[in-house]
Design a protein around this motif. Sequence first.
Motif, short mmCIF file in Angstrom:
data_model
loop_
_atom_site.label_atom_id
_atom_site.label_comp_id
_atom_site.label_asym_id
_atom_site.label_seq_id
_atom_site.Cartn_x
_atom_site.Cartn_y
_atom_site.Cartn_z
N SER A 65 0.82 -1.21 0.00
CA SER A 65 0.00 0.00 0.00
C SER A 65 0.86 1.25 0.00
CB SER A 65 -0.89 0.04 1.24
OG SER A 65 -1.72 -1.09 1.31
N ALA A 66 2.05 1.16 0.57
CA ALA A 66 2.86 2.36 0.75
C ALA A 66 3.88 2.59 -0.36
CB ALA A 66 3.59 2.28 2.10
N LEU A 67 4.33 1.51 -1.00
CA LEU A 67 5.46 1.65 -1.93
C LEU A 67 5.01 2.03 -3.34
CD1 LEU A 67 8.58 1.26 -2.07
CD2 LEU A 67 8.10 -1.00 -3.04
N THR A 68 5.28 3.24 -3.72
CA THR A 68 4.96 3.66 -5.09
C THR A 68 6.20 3.54 -5.96
OG1 THR A 68 5.65 5.92 -4.64
CG2 THR A 68 3.32 5.37 -4.24
N PRO A 69 6.02 3.47 -7.30
CA PRO A 69 7.20 3.44 -8.17
C PRO A 69 8.12 4.65 -7.96
CG PRO A 69 5.25 2.82 -9.40
CD PRO A 69 4.77 3.24 -8.05
N ALA A 70 7.54 5.79 -7.66
CA ALA A 70 8.36 6.98 -7.45
C ALA A 70 9.22 6.85 -6.19
CB ALA A 70 7.47 8.21 -7.35
N LEU A 71 8.63 6.36 -5.12
CA LEU A 71 9.38 6.15 -3.89
C LEU A 71 10.48 5.12 -4.09
CD1 LEU A 71 6.98 6.01 -0.79
CD2 LEU A 71 8.94 7.51 -1.16
N TYR A 72 10.13 4.05 -4.80
CA TYR A 72 11.11 3.00 -5.05
C TYR A 72 12.28 3.56 -5.85
CZ TYR A 72 13.09 -1.46 -6.51
OH TYR A 72 13.96 -2.52 -6.74
N ALA A 73 11.97 4.37 -6.86
CA ALA A 73 13.03 4.94 -7.70
C ALA A 73 13.96 5.81 -6.86
CB ALA A 73 12.41 5.76 -8.83
N LYS A 74 13.38 6.52 -5.92
CA LYS A 74 14.16 7.43 -5.09
C LYS A 74 15.08 6.66 -4.14
CE LYS A 74 13.31 11.41 -2.16
NZ LYS A 74 12.35 12.11 -1.33
N LEU A 75 14.56 5.54 -3.63
CA LEU A 75 15.26 4.88 -2.52
C LEU A 75 16.02 3.62 -2.90
CD1 LEU A 75 12.47 5.21 0.20
CD2 LEU A 75 14.52 6.61 -0.04
N ARG A 76 15.80 3.12 -4.12
CA ARG A 76 16.39 1.83 -4.46
C ARG A 76 17.90 1.79 -4.26
NH1 ARG A 76 17.46 -0.77 -10.34
NH2 ARG A 76 18.85 1.02 -10.29
N ASP A 77 18.60 2.85 -4.61
CA ASP A 77 20.05 2.81 -4.57
C ASP A 77 20.62 3.39 -3.29
OD1 ASP A 77 20.11 3.47 -8.15
OD2 ASP A 77 19.96 1.59 -7.04
N ALA A 119 12.66 5.99 5.72
CA ALA A 119 11.51 6.55 6.46
C ALA A 119 10.33 6.82 5.55
CB ALA A 119 11.93 7.83 7.16
N GLU A 120 10.59 7.22 4.30
CA GLU A 120 9.46 7.56 3.44
C GLU A 120 8.57 6.38 3.14
OE1 GLU A 120 12.41 9.98 1.09
OE2 GLU A 120 10.52 10.70 0.24
N VAL A 121 9.08 5.17 3.29
CA VAL A 121 8.22 3.98 3.16
C VAL A 121 7.77 3.49 4.54
CG1 VAL A 121 7.98 1.69 2.15
CG2 VAL A 121 9.54 3.32 1.12
N PHE A 122 8.68 3.50 5.50
CA PHE A 122 8.33 3.00 6.84
C PHE A 122 7.25 3.86 7.50
CE2 PHE A 122 10.50 -0.73 8.04
CZ PHE A 122 11.79 -0.75 7.52
N ASN A 123 7.33 5.18 7.36
CA ASN A 123 6.39 6.03 8.09
C ASN A 123 4.93 5.80 7.70
OD1 ASN A 123 8.43 6.99 9.64
ND2 ASN A 123 8.56 9.01 8.66
N PRO A 124 4.60 5.75 6.41
CA PRO A 124 3.20 5.43 6.09
C PRO A 124 2.80 4.03 6.58
CG PRO A 124 4.48 5.86 4.08
CD PRO A 124 5.37 6.14 5.22
N ILE A 125 3.74 3.10 6.57
CA ILE A 125 3.42 1.75 7.07
C ILE A 125 3.12 1.82 8.56
CG2 ILE A 125 4.46 -0.48 7.62
CD1 ILE A 125 5.87 -0.37 4.93
N ILE A 126 3.93 2.58 9.29
CA ILE A 126 3.71 2.72 10.73
C ILE A 126 2.37 3.36 11.01
CG2 ILE A 126 4.54 3.96 12.78
CD1 ILE A 126 7.43 3.46 11.65
N ASP A 128 -0.25 3.27 9.07
CA ASP A 128 -1.26 2.30 8.66
C ASP A 128 -1.47 1.26 9.75
OD1 ASP A 128 -1.54 0.21 5.62
OD2 ASP A 128 -2.92 0.60 7.25
N ARG A 129 -0.35 0.75 10.25
CA ARG A 129 -0.42 -0.35 11.19
C ARG A 129 -0.77 0.10 12.61
NH1 ARG A 129 -0.17 -5.95 11.05
NH2 ARG A 129 0.29 -6.67 13.14
N HIS A 130 -0.36 1.30 12.97
CA HIS A 130 -0.52 1.76 14.36
C HIS A 130 -1.53 2.89 14.47
CE1 HIS A 130 2.78 -0.70 15.98
NE2 HIS A 130 3.48 -0.39 14.90
#
Lengths: 417, 381
Positions: A65-77, A119-126, A128-130
Amino acid sequence: MASAFTKIMTVRNTAVLLASLGAGTVATGYMLSDNAALSATDRTKLYPPSSDFPDLRKHNNCMASALTPALYAKLRDKVTPSNWTLDQCIQTGVDNPGHPFIKTVGMVAGDEESYEVFAEVFNPIIKDRHNGYDPITMKHPTDLDASKLTSGMFDENYVLSSRVRTGRSIRGLSLPPACTRAERREVERVVVTALSGLKGDLAGHYYGLGDMTEAEQQRLIDDHFLFDKPVSPLLTCAGMARDWPDARGIWHNNEKTFLIWINEEDHTRVISMEKGGNMKRVFERFCRGLKQVESLIQERGWEFMWNEHLGYILTCPSNLGTGLRAGVHVKLPKLSQDARFNKILENLRLQKRGTGGVDTAAVGDTFDISNLDRLGKSEVELVQVVVDGVNYLIDCEKRLEKGQDIKVPSPISQFKK
Amino acid sequence: MPFSNTHNLMKMNFSAEQEYPDLSQHNNHMAKVLTPEMYANLRDKQTPSGFTLDDVIQTGVDNPGHPFIMTVGCVAGDEETYDVFKELLDPVIEDRHGGYKPTDKHKTDLNPENLQGGDDLDPNYVLSSRVRTGRSIRGFCLPPHCSRGERRGIENLSIDALSSLDGDLKGKYYALRNMTDDEQQQLIDDHFLFDKPVSPLLLASGMGRDWPDARGIWHNDSKTFLVWVNEEDHLRVISMQKGGNMREVFTRFCEGLTKIESLFKDKGHEFMWNEHLGYVLTCPSNLGTGLRGGVHVKLPNVSKHEKFGEILKRLRLQKRGTGGVDTAAVGGVFDISNADRLGFSEVELVQMVVDGVKLLVDMEKRLENGESIDDLMPDQK
C-alpha cells in the motif's frame, strides 16, 4: 515497454548505453570487452528502478500500500550506514502477497538506521499499522513503573495464566534479517553475559539451541518454552532463519517465570509469565527484569535501540514502541458465543488468538486475549488496558452465566494527542 | 542475504574466526571442503556483480544434510563465481564429479547421430523417457542473485526466442503469474507445471525470491518439448514422451537446443559455457552437460536384488522415485538416470542410460522367469 526493454538487455550494446548515460570513458572501456562481467554499480545503471519495481498487483500488505514506483526509484540505490538496502527490507512483502482478510506488514528493518534511511516507506506503514501514529510529529511514551498498575489480579476461575512479552535490540548490531554470523554471536554473548548477572528470583541458566541435550530439549518443550526454527514464510523470506541454530538459545530463571529468547525474530524477546491471574506480579517482574538487564548491559558499554518517536526499535514495524503484548489465557464459554464478542474486543482494544499463539484458532472456550496496540501508549497504559478489558470480559461472562444482559462498551481512545 | 554485496563490507569488521560458520553437524560437499583458512582467504572477495562467499555457501550452512543424497551446499550467483571462488568450488567439483580436475576439459556433443540404438527399449517395462538440461544466458546473474529487472529480461528474451520455433517445436508460453485456472489444471495434468520451490536447499539460496514474477513454462503443441523459465536455472529444457524411444527423445532434445541457441545468438546472446566446465549452471552438480537422461521403468524384481545398488553403480546410473529427486519409488517403478553430468558428453551419458536400462530390463525378465542374473553382471564403466 517490453521491446524497448529487450533492446537494453543486449550486452554488446551496453557500452553504448553506458556512454549515453554519461558513465565516462573508464567504464565504457571496461565494458567493450564482449564477455566482460557487469559490476554491481553498472547493473544499477543498466537496470533503472522501473525495471526492478516489484509486481504488487496481487498484494495486500502494508508495504504494497505504501510503496509507489516513485518512492522506489528514489530509494532503491540508497543504503544504510551498514549497507542495507530497500530491496532487502521489502523482500518478505514481495514474496508474501498476504491474505485477503489479514493485512501483514510486508517490510522489516535490517538495522536501526533502516527506519531513518527508508523513512518515506516506513512512516506510512507505521501510520497504517498503528492507527494513524505519525512518527514525524508524535512522541512515544515509555513507562516501566509497574507500581502504577491497578486491579491487576484476575478471577482465577476464569484466567488460567498471565503473560507479558516484549523485545529488545542491542544498539550497534544489525537485526536478524541482516546480521552476520559474528554479529549474531555477539548479541548472544552480550545478552548471556548480562543475564548471568541476575540474582534472587531472577537467577537462571542459558540453553544454546545448538548444544542442548535431548533431555533439556524435552523439558523445555514440556515447559512450553522452546522455540523452533521459523517455518512461516513471512519470517524465512526476510532472512531471519539463516545459519540456524547458530547463536540461538533460551535463557530462563530457575523459577521458570522469566524467559528470554535470543536471536529468534529479534535480538531478544523477554517474557514474564505464570499460571493464574496475578498480572500485577507478572508485570512487576517484567519491569524489574528488563531494567536489571538494561543496566547490566550498560555496565559493559551497550544499550538498547530506542528513540523518542519510535520507542524500542525491533525488526518488524508492528512491534515498535513498547513491543509489548500482555495477555491471558481465559475461559469465556458464553461470551465467545455471543454475537457481540468481537465488537466488545474491538472497543476494548483487545485481540483474540488461539492458545497456540498468533496463527492458531481457539480450542474449546479458552482464548488468548491481549492488547492490540504497541505504539503510542506506554507499557503501563497497555497493560492497564488489558487488565481493565479482561476484567470487563469476565464481568460479561458472569452476567451471561446469570442470564443477565451485557453491554458493548464505548471505544477507548487511541493516543493522547 | 543474496542479491546485494553491499552488506558484505559489514562482515569485515569482524575477524574470519568470528564469522566462520559452525559446520560441525554438516555433511555436504561445501562443509567437507571449507576450512577456516579457506574462509579467511575468500571472505573479502566478491564477483563483479557483487556475489560473495557467504552468498555461495548460505544454502550449505542452512542445510546440514539430506537423507538420500550428499548435497552440494553451494551455488553460483553468476558465471564469475566459478572463477573468483575456485579455491572452494574446484575441490567441490572434483569431489562431486568423480575426480574432475581443475585442468580437465569437458567435451560437448549434441549430435544425436552419434547415439547407438536407443529406439527399442521395451515399452512393457519402460513407461516413459526423458532428457533434461539447463542453460544460462551469459551476462545475467543466476537465480540466487539476479534482480527482478534481470529476471524479467531473461523471461523476455526467452519468450522472444521460443516464439520463433516452428514445425514440431512450435508452442506457447504460459507465465506463472497470469495463468488461468484452466491452463493451470491442464499443465498439472500434463505433469508440466512447476511450483514455487519448497525445498529448503533451494529457498535458502534465494532462488525463490519474488515468486512468481518472470517465471513461466513454454511447451510445444505436441507436448514433447518443454522449457522452464527462471526456476532453479535461467532455462531448463526438457524433451520427453511415453514409451521407450529414447533415441527420438534425444534427437528432439538436441535439435531443439541447437535451434534455441541459434535464436539467442541472433539477438546477440550466448549461453554460459567454457571448455573446462562446459555449460555453467546455478548448482555445481549440474555443470558440464547439465544433462539428466532417464526413464520410468518397472523393475520390481531387480530392485529387490541384493546387488541392485552395485549394478547401478557399475552402470553409472542413479535411481529416484517417480516423483523426482526427493521421493521414493512407488510400486516397483523407478526413475533411472545417469549419475554423471561433467566429464562425459551428452551422447556418452545418454548412451550409458540406453545401454544400462536395456540391461536392467533383461535382468528383470530373467528374474521374472526365476533365472539367475549372475552372468549379466556388468563391469564398472
